[in-house]
Motif scaffolding. Structure first.
Motif, PDB file in Angstrom:
ATOM      1  N   ASN A 341       0.826  -1.211   0.000  1.00  0.00           N
ATOM      2  CA  ASN A 341       0.000   0.000   0.000  1.00  0.00           C
ATOM      3  C   ASN A 341       0.859   1.259   0.000  1.00  0.00           C
ATOM      4  O   ASN A 341       0.525   2.256  -0.655  1.00  0.00           O
ATOM      5  CB  ASN A 341      -0.935   0.010   1.210  1.00  0.00           C
ATOM      6  CG  ASN A 341      -2.048  -1.010   1.093  1.00  0.00           C
ATOM      7  OD1 ASN A 341      -2.339  -1.500  -0.004  1.00  0.00           O
ATOM      8  ND2 ASN A 341      -2.686  -1.344   2.209  1.00  0.00           N
ATOM      9  N   LEU A 342       1.962   1.208   0.725  1.00  0.00           N
ATOM     10  CA  LEU A 342       2.854   2.365   0.783  1.00  0.00           C
ATOM     11  C   LEU A 342       3.478   2.634  -0.580  1.00  0.00           C
ATOM     12  O   LEU A 342       3.533   3.790  -1.038  1.00  0.00           O
ATOM     13  CB  LEU A 342       3.947   2.122   1.829  1.00  0.00           C
ATOM     14  CG  LEU A 342       4.964   3.243   2.028  1.00  0.00           C
ATOM     15  CD1 LEU A 342       4.283   4.491   2.569  1.00  0.00           C
ATOM     16  CD2 LEU A 342       6.076   2.791   2.987  1.00  0.00           C
ATOM     17  N   GLU A 345       0.880   3.933  -2.977  1.00  0.00           N
ATOM     18  CA  GLU A 345       0.545   5.315  -2.636  1.00  0.00           C
ATOM     19  C   GLU A 345       1.532   6.292  -3.271  1.00  0.00           C
ATOM     20  O   GLU A 345       1.148   7.299  -3.864  1.00  0.00           O
ATOM     21  CB  GLU A 345       0.540   5.487  -1.114  1.00  0.00           C
ATOM     22  CG  GLU A 345       0.297   6.923  -0.656  1.00  0.00           C
ATOM     23  CD  GLU A 345       0.478   7.108   0.842  1.00  0.00           C
ATOM     24  OE1 GLU A 345       0.528   8.262   1.291  1.00  0.00           O
ATOM     25  OE2 GLU A 345       0.598   6.085   1.556  1.00  0.00           O
ATOM     26  N   TYR A 346       2.822   5.995  -3.148  1.00  0.00           N
ATOM     27  CA  TYR A 346       3.831   6.880  -3.739  1.00  0.00           C
ATOM     28  C   TYR A 346       3.777   6.846  -5.260  1.00  0.00           C
ATOM     29  O   TYR A 346       3.961   7.871  -5.923  1.00  0.00           O
ATOM     30  CB  TYR A 346       5.223   6.496  -3.251  1.00  0.00           C
ATOM     31  CG  TYR A 346       5.608   7.165  -1.957  1.00  0.00           C
ATOM     32  CD1 TYR A 346       6.283   8.383  -1.955  1.00  0.00           C
ATOM     33  CD2 TYR A 346       5.302   6.589  -0.729  1.00  0.00           C
ATOM     34  CE1 TYR A 346       6.643   9.007  -0.771  1.00  0.00           C
ATOM     35  CE2 TYR A 346       5.657   7.200   0.463  1.00  0.00           C
ATOM     36  CZ  TYR A 346       6.317   8.407   0.435  1.00  0.00           C
ATOM     37  OH  TYR A 346       6.670   9.027   1.611  1.00  0.00           O
ATOM     38  N   SER A 348       1.229   6.433  -7.055  1.00  0.00           N
ATOM     39  CA  SER A 348      -0.031   7.000  -7.545  1.00  0.00           C
ATOM     40  C   SER A 348      -0.151   8.492  -7.309  1.00  0.00           C
ATOM     41  O   SER A 348      -1.172   9.087  -7.661  1.00  0.00           O
ATOM     42  CB  SER A 348      -1.212   6.291  -6.859  1.00  0.00           C
ATOM     43  OG  SER A 348      -1.158   4.900  -7.045  1.00  0.00           O
ATOM     44  N   LYS A 349       0.846   9.093  -6.686  1.00  0.00           N
ATOM     45  CA  LYS A 349       0.743  10.521  -6.384  1.00  0.00           C
ATOM     46  C   LYS A 349       0.619  11.328  -7.666  1.00  0.00           C
ATOM     47  O   LYS A 349       1.288  11.028  -8.667  1.00  0.00           O
ATOM     48  CB  LYS A 349       1.955  10.977  -5.573  1.00  0.00           C
ATOM     49  CG  LYS A 349       1.896  10.505  -4.119  1.00  0.00           C
ATOM     50  CD  LYS A 349       3.021  11.093  -3.289  1.00  0.00           C
ATOM     51  CE  LYS A 349       2.867  10.682  -1.832  1.00  0.00           C
ATOM     52  NZ  LYS A 349       3.935  11.231  -0.982  1.00  0.00           N
TER      53      LYS A 349
END
Length: 359
Positions: A341-342, A345-346, A348-349
């Motif tokens: 997930n981390l 998340e990065y 997908s920024k």
């Protein structure tokens, strides 16, 4: 060995001073770090070789390749080419370096390039990709990544770590503060929670840094010269002798894994990225032919297998069962979900554009 380390220690001090000044020059803006507006994920370590950078890079590619267009960029250690060079499946490791070629052959549809100047490499691939993965780039401070993943091998916490040349650290431990994510690699499967706590205490991470523990997963053995031939790892339980041929940073975990199948493991060990010679292979063949009759096998690493595909080596090894063993990084739950997930998340920024700006 202790005497040699003591002899080299003054040079480690001088080396450390040089590293300190270089890092301060980047910290204070005397040397410029280029940052891209698209996600750039850096994978690296503090020690020289053996921390599992390639398996981690491949893990990231597997995680992201279905939702993003990816480019993987590395220096291409040991290649005979210079400058920016795009890797193709049919190229030789001598032109690309072994690890970039391995990645290109395993993953269709991603861009793989080698370039000493990572910022230059990113400029050439940024317009066609959503995410850039930099392999072995923690010390390449000319690029400021969106996410920095720093790897520490599990066994390193049991030994004293010194800077080069007395030890194998490229930077002092204090450099870990630049990382967003710390991954302790090659952990034992039954690692105790108290051991994790002890490592976390030793690392003294900041509150904004994330710590994970990963393991190695060994895949099905694949024949070096016959794509249709393979054998499961548990088949080694009936093997009498294993000749292990390796030229990697730290072959100890692989040696231990093979030894767990009760076969006699005879290790032909060479330095990392070693270019095998006719003499090396002839020595291996002689050793195999001297073994008692039975289920005997030669095993090498996936990275080293790329160096054994020449016609000359194939002629020498004809009739000898030789396999390579793929490895993968994996995490236990719930760390796997948290780590994935981390990363997503990065990756997908929002990226307003792909032009460069100076820090």
């Amino acid at each position: 060995m202790k005497f040699l380390r003591l002899l080299l220690f003054p040079f480690s001090i001088l080396y450390g001073i040089g590293v300190l000044f270089r890092n301060k020059a980047y910290d204070y803006g005397l040397f410029k770090s280029v940052k891209f507006k698209l996600p750039v994920i850096s994978v690296g370590n503090l020690a020289v070789g053996g921390s599992g950078k390639s398996p981690m890079t491949e893990y990231l590619i597997r995680l992201l390749k279905w939702d993003f267009t990816l480019a993987a960029i590395s220096r291409g250690y040991g290649r005979r080419t210079e400058g920016l060079f795009f890797v193709q499946e049919d190229y030789s490791f001598e032109d690309t370096g072994d690890e970039p070629l391995q990645i290109k052959r395993k993953f269709e549809g991603i861009t793989v390039a080698v370039c000493e100047d990572r910022a230059q490499g990113i400029q050439y691939v940024a317009w066609e990709n959503d995410v850039i993965i930099l392999d072995d780039a923690f010390q390449h401070r000319a690029v400021l990544p969106s996410l920095s993943i720093l790897l520490f091998e599990y066994s390193s916490f049991s030994t004293t770590q010194l800077l080069l040349p007395a030890g194998n650290l490229r930077e002092p431990m204090s450099a870990k503060k630049r990382a967003n994510v710390i991954v302790v690699t090659k952990c034992p499967l039954d690692i105790d929670p108290s051991r994790k706590q002890a490592i976390a205490k030793k690392l003294k991470l900041n509150s904004n840094q994330h710590l994970f523990f990963s393991f190695l997963k060994y895949g099905t053995l694949k024949s070096l010269y016959d794509n249709q031939l393979s054998r499961p790892m548990n088949s080694l339980s009936s093997t009498k002798n294993i000749l292990l041929l390796s030229g990697i940073g730290n072959p100890v975990p692989l040696f231990q894994e093979l030894s767990s199948y009760n076969a006699a493991v005879i290790h032909h060990e060479y330095p990392d990225h070693h270019n095998f010679t006719d003499k090396n292979i002839a020595k291996l063949v002689r050793a195999f032919n001297k073994l008692e009759a039975g289920d005997n096998v030669v095993i090498t690493t996936e990275k080293d297998s790329l160096r054994l595909l020449s016609v000359e080596f194939k002629k020498q090894l004809i009739g000898i069962p030789i396999f390579y063993i793929p490895i993968e990084t994996y995490f236990n739950e719930p760390e796997k979900t948290s780590f994935n997930n981390l990363i997503i998340e990065y990756a997908s920024k929002p990226t307003p554009g792909k032009r460069l700006y100076q820090r």
